[in-house]
Design a protein around this motif. Structure first.
Motif, PDB file in Angstrom:
ATOM      1  N   ALA B 286       0.796  -1.268   0.097  1.00 28.68           N
ATOM      2  CA  ALA B 286       0.269   0.009  -0.137  1.00 28.68           C
ATOM      3  C   ALA B 286       0.993   1.334  -0.218  1.00 28.68           C
ATOM      4  N   GLU B 287       0.991   1.850  -1.184  1.00 34.26           N
ATOM      5  CA  GLU B 287       1.931   3.060  -1.315  1.00 34.26           C
ATOM      6  C   GLU B 287       1.105   4.211  -1.416  1.00 34.26           C
ATOM      7  N   PHE B 288       1.387   4.880  -0.002  1.00 38.98           N
ATOM      8  CA  PHE B 288       0.647   6.055   0.245  1.00 38.98           C
ATOM      9  C   PHE B 288       1.196   7.447   0.237  1.00 38.98           C
ATOM     10  N   THR B 289       0.558   8.325  -0.797  1.00 42.32           N
ATOM     11  CA  THR B 289       1.505   9.629  -0.920  1.00 42.32           C
ATOM     12  C   THR B 289       0.554  10.722  -0.507  1.00 42.32           C
ATOM     13  N   TYR B 290       0.775  11.600   0.345  1.00 43.19           N
ATOM     14  CA  TYR B 290       0.048  12.840   0.924  1.00 43.19           C
ATOM     15  C   TYR B 290       0.671  13.981   0.475  1.00 43.19           C
ATOM     16  N   ASN B 291      -0.028  14.812  -0.508  1.00 47.41           N
ATOM     17  CA  ASN B 291       0.586  16.062  -0.877  1.00 47.41           C
ATOM     18  C   ASN B 291      -0.242  16.961  -0.395  1.00 47.41           C
ATOM     19  N   ARG B 292       0.335  17.949   0.281  1.00 40.44           N
ATOM     20  CA  ARG B 292      -0.111  19.200   0.926  1.00 40.44           C
ATOM     21  C   ARG B 292      -0.118  20.335  -0.140  1.00 40.44           C
ATOM     22  N   LYS B 293      -1.404  20.503  -0.377  1.00 35.62           N
ATOM     23  CA  LYS B 293      -1.499  21.491  -1.884  1.00 35.62           C
ATOM     24  C   LYS B 293      -1.540  22.891  -1.263  1.00 35.62           C
ATOM     25  N   HIS B 294      -2.465  22.960  -0.675  1.00 37.23           N
ATOM     26  CA  HIS B 294      -2.965  24.538  -0.006  1.00 37.23           C
ATOM     27  C   HIS B 294      -3.084  24.533   1.634  1.00 37.23           C
ATOM     28  N   PRO B 295      -1.984  25.453   2.312  1.00 37.08           N
ATOM     29  CA  PRO B 295      -2.230  25.278   3.782  1.00 37.08           C
ATOM     30  C   PRO B 295      -3.809  25.957   4.003  1.00 37.08           C
ATOM     31  N   VAL B 296      -4.018  26.048   5.146  1.00 36.49           N
ATOM     32  CA  VAL B 296      -5.216  26.807   5.781  1.00 36.49           C
ATOM     33  C   VAL B 296      -4.991  28.234   5.509  1.00 36.49           C
ATOM     34  N   LEU B 297      -6.025  29.086   4.892  1.00 41.92           N
ATOM     35  CA  LEU B 297      -5.902  30.606   4.736  1.00 41.92           C
ATOM     36  C   LEU B 297      -6.140  31.130   6.137  1.00 41.92           C
ATOM     37  N   ILE B 298      -5.173  31.573   6.869  1.00 43.48           N
ATOM     38  CA  ILE B 298      -5.557  32.388   8.103  1.00 43.48           C
ATOM     39  C   ILE B 298      -5.468  33.742   7.988  1.00 43.48           C
ATOM     40  N   ASN B 299      -6.590  34.513   8.418  1.00 46.15           N
ATOM     41  CA  ASN B 299      -6.423  36.044   8.422  1.00 46.15           C
ATOM     42  C   ASN B 299      -5.803  36.287   9.925  1.00 46.15           C
ATOM     43  N   SER B 300      -4.621  36.797   9.770  1.00 43.19           N
ATOM     44  CA  SER B 300      -3.966  36.985  10.956  1.00 43.19           C
ATOM     45  C   SER B 300      -4.527  38.549  11.730  1.00 43.19           C
ATOM     46  N   THR B 301      -4.704  39.375  10.807  1.00 42.09           N
ATOM     47  CA  THR B 301      -4.664  40.726  11.103  1.00 42.09           C
ATOM     48  C   THR B 301      -5.811  41.558  10.104  1.00 42.09           C
ATOM     49  N   PRO B 302      -7.187  40.999  10.332  1.00 42.52           N
ATOM     50  CA  PRO B 302      -8.060  41.459   9.570  1.00 42.52           C
ATOM     51  C   PRO B 302      -8.872  42.873   9.961  1.00 42.52           C
ATOM     52  N   GLU B 303      -8.245  43.469  10.988  1.00 45.96           N
ATOM     53  CA  GLU B 303      -8.850  44.728  11.493  1.00 45.96           C
ATOM     54  C   GLU B 303      -8.704  45.844  10.627  1.00 45.96           C
TER      55      GLU B 303
END
Lengths: 384, 384
Positions: B286-303
């Motif tokens: 069972a050859e498993f490949t996990y490809n992280r395509k896009h990270p979570v988009l975090i709004n750090s300073t929306p103010e």
């Protein structure tokens, strides 16, 4: 071995025929050139024939007096396989190969035809059926639909197949089930497509697929007696074309083998129930189609063949307690219409397996097979 | 709405630009003509620029005095979809369509660029990034790899996306997670092929496939907190090509969305463990490949963006408590490099959804978007 000397005398010519047929494989119901070749040989032997089914041929040898009718059958079609034997008479057609030895079966039947042409002092009629499309193309059904059993009142019928793994002097004849039924099923699971991020807005098909695959493997251990033989195999699953889209539809396909009609019934019914169950569970549509391809091949009256075989190879080399094969054979349809049997003749212990690109029919067993048919003929038909 | 009058005055021209871009969609990293068009406009506005990434463009507007650098981003690429809007400015290219409104985002950025060209009395530098390949082609990563954050010390960065289902006077700005991570996985299950009648001589892959599908759906309910958001979707299964042959290999593909990095870690690890588990159970590879395509988009300073939005549409129309989208956005990579946020501007309550062949960008919101960027600019950069 006690071979018929008249048949043995033709060995060089028979080898040439077999190797010529090997080099010109034809697939499925398209056995046009093979039939033309066989007709030509039958003309030489002075044997009449008629077309039957689709590119199948029925030769007829009448005895000197009236009597019952029996039939013998040989298949003629090759496989869609590219040959890798490197033999001098290797297939001339890329992607086609006599990888199941039907070239040998056809030659064996021609050898028997020639023998019969010279031995007409019997009561009745012998039919020699050269059949197309055995390899999943419905060749036997075409012959039956064309009226074989309406045109002729066939008392019994005999056939043979070469069998790798047994020696050339071994003949296998089963009492009862000889080869398995083969059924094919399709399950189309239809849900509702959508983006992979919102499965709750879709009807997701893959959980249903998984339940079907696992559920199918509970049928034999839970619904079929341990004494019965059966195989259910999932062979294809296809669904989806993008990483981020849940597909509308997934197709599951598979294959069922049994050696008893009631087991076949139970499996068909159980797979259908399973499909309904997953549809209910997951809210998918589950369209289940079960196609009975070949019935179980049952040898109803193997006794004359067993006696005939014993005269050739000796009783100790007639194996009557072998396990049936889980492969299937469309000769099974004839055994639903008349009595008779189907025998396996050893193709050699070291022979490559059938349907393999390195397989070749063992020419020596043309003599065994043709003598076997001749001995059955003499066993069954009253000689005068 | 309080739109910038200078921007509003250009509406007819902006509409023409947007509809022209709509008619000439370019896909992925191949935004050659779009970039040429944008360069031409920037030349007209007297704004300098440089190539960056692959067919992306970085324009630069220096203020009258030195100061910090901020950036704005618009994406330019279209989708491989055949348009079915029937609009007069419909795509001229069969199989390509601006079905995600990036034509509108590009136009919005041009409107803002023109505004900036006339408002240079500020301290610092404003970068305007026109980006290719947002739709799964790694466009943002190409820009980052080309040194955006090495060449410029970017204090904060802002972006926007049109959003069907919200009114034109609504702006959505999340605190924290705005859009999900997207990961893609491949599982190749390798067994040993053979005839469907003899599964015991094969290594059968489909039971393992079924266990993986079902096992994957235990990860979120059993290993992820009920407070977290995550989706695992199986989207493809492909294996087998004949009814009577058990295949060597089956491929399973799928998609994972989360709104938190630790959840993403747990899912990657759990799917990997599951693959090892089924390999052990069924004796498959069972050859498993996990490809992280896009990270979570975090709004750090929306103010600053929230304040800017409130000045345009009123506080009551700035929605800051909406659920994050489970779709992903490669703008997320920039938010790993600097502070800032990503906003959604309503494309109309009745707008077709994005990625749909009937979708169209709402030209009215060019004015909202460009004014929004202008207000953020005025909020963040010291005016002189």
């Amino acid at each position: 071995m006690n071979l018929k000397p008249e048949i043995e005398a033709c060995f060089a010519e028979l080898k040439d025929i077999r190797q010529y047929l090997h080099s010109c494989p034809e697939v499925g119901l398209e056995t046009v050139e093979t039939v033309a070749f066989v007709k030509n040989k039958l003309d030489d032997f002075g044997i009449s024939y008629e077309n039957i089914g689709v590119n199948s041929l029925l030769a007829k040898v009448d005895g000197s007096e009236a009597g019952k009718t029996i039939a013998f059958r040989a298949d003629m079609d090759a496989l869609e396989t590219t040959e890798e034997t490197g033999l001098p008479y290797e297939s001339k057609v890329v992607g086609r190969m006599h990888a199941c030895g039907h070239d040998g079966h056809t030659t064996t039947m021609l050898a028997f035809a020639r023998y019969l042409a010279d031995h007409r002092n019997f009561k009745g009629t012998v039919l020699l059926l050269f059949q197309s499309g055995e390899e999943g193309f419905g060749g036997a059904l075409k012959v039956i639909e064309d009226g074989l059993f309406e045109k002729y009142d066939i008392d019994s019928m005999f056939g043979l197949h070469n069998w790798p793994g047994y020696a050339e002097n071994q003949i296998v004849i089963h009492h009862g089930a000889c080869m398995a039924s083969e059924d094919r099923f399709d399950l189309v699971i239809r849900g509702k497509s959508g983006h992979a991020s919102v499965p709750h807005l879709c009807v997701e098909p893959f959980a249903a697929v998984a339940d079907f695959i696992k559920g199918a493997q509970t049928i034999i251990p839970r619904k079929i007696s341990a004494h019965d033989k059966a195989v259910i195999s999932i062979t294809q699953v296809h669904g989806g074309s993008a990483y981020n889209i849940i597909p509308d539809e997934v197709i599951v396909r598979g294959n069922v083998r049994t050696t008893a009609d009631d087991v076949q019934d139970t499996i068909e019914e159980s797979l259908g129930q399973l499909a309904k169950g997953i549809a209910t569970t997951y809210g998918v549509e589950a369209e289940f189609t079960y196609n009975r391809k070949h019935p179980v091949l049952i040898n109803s009256t193997p006794e004359p063949a067993i006696k005939a075989a014993a005269r050739i190879v000796g009783e100790e080399n007639v194996l009557t307690n072998e396990l049936p094969a889980m492969g299937s054979e469309d000769y099974a349809f004839y055994m639903q219409k008349t009595k008779g049997c189907f025998a396996w003749i050893g193709n050699g212990k070291d022979s490559a397996v059938i349907h393999n690109s390195k397989y070749d029919f063992n020419d020596d067993i043309i003599l065994v097979g043709a003598t076997f048919f001749a001995e059955i003929f003499e066993e069954v038909m009253q000689q005068v």
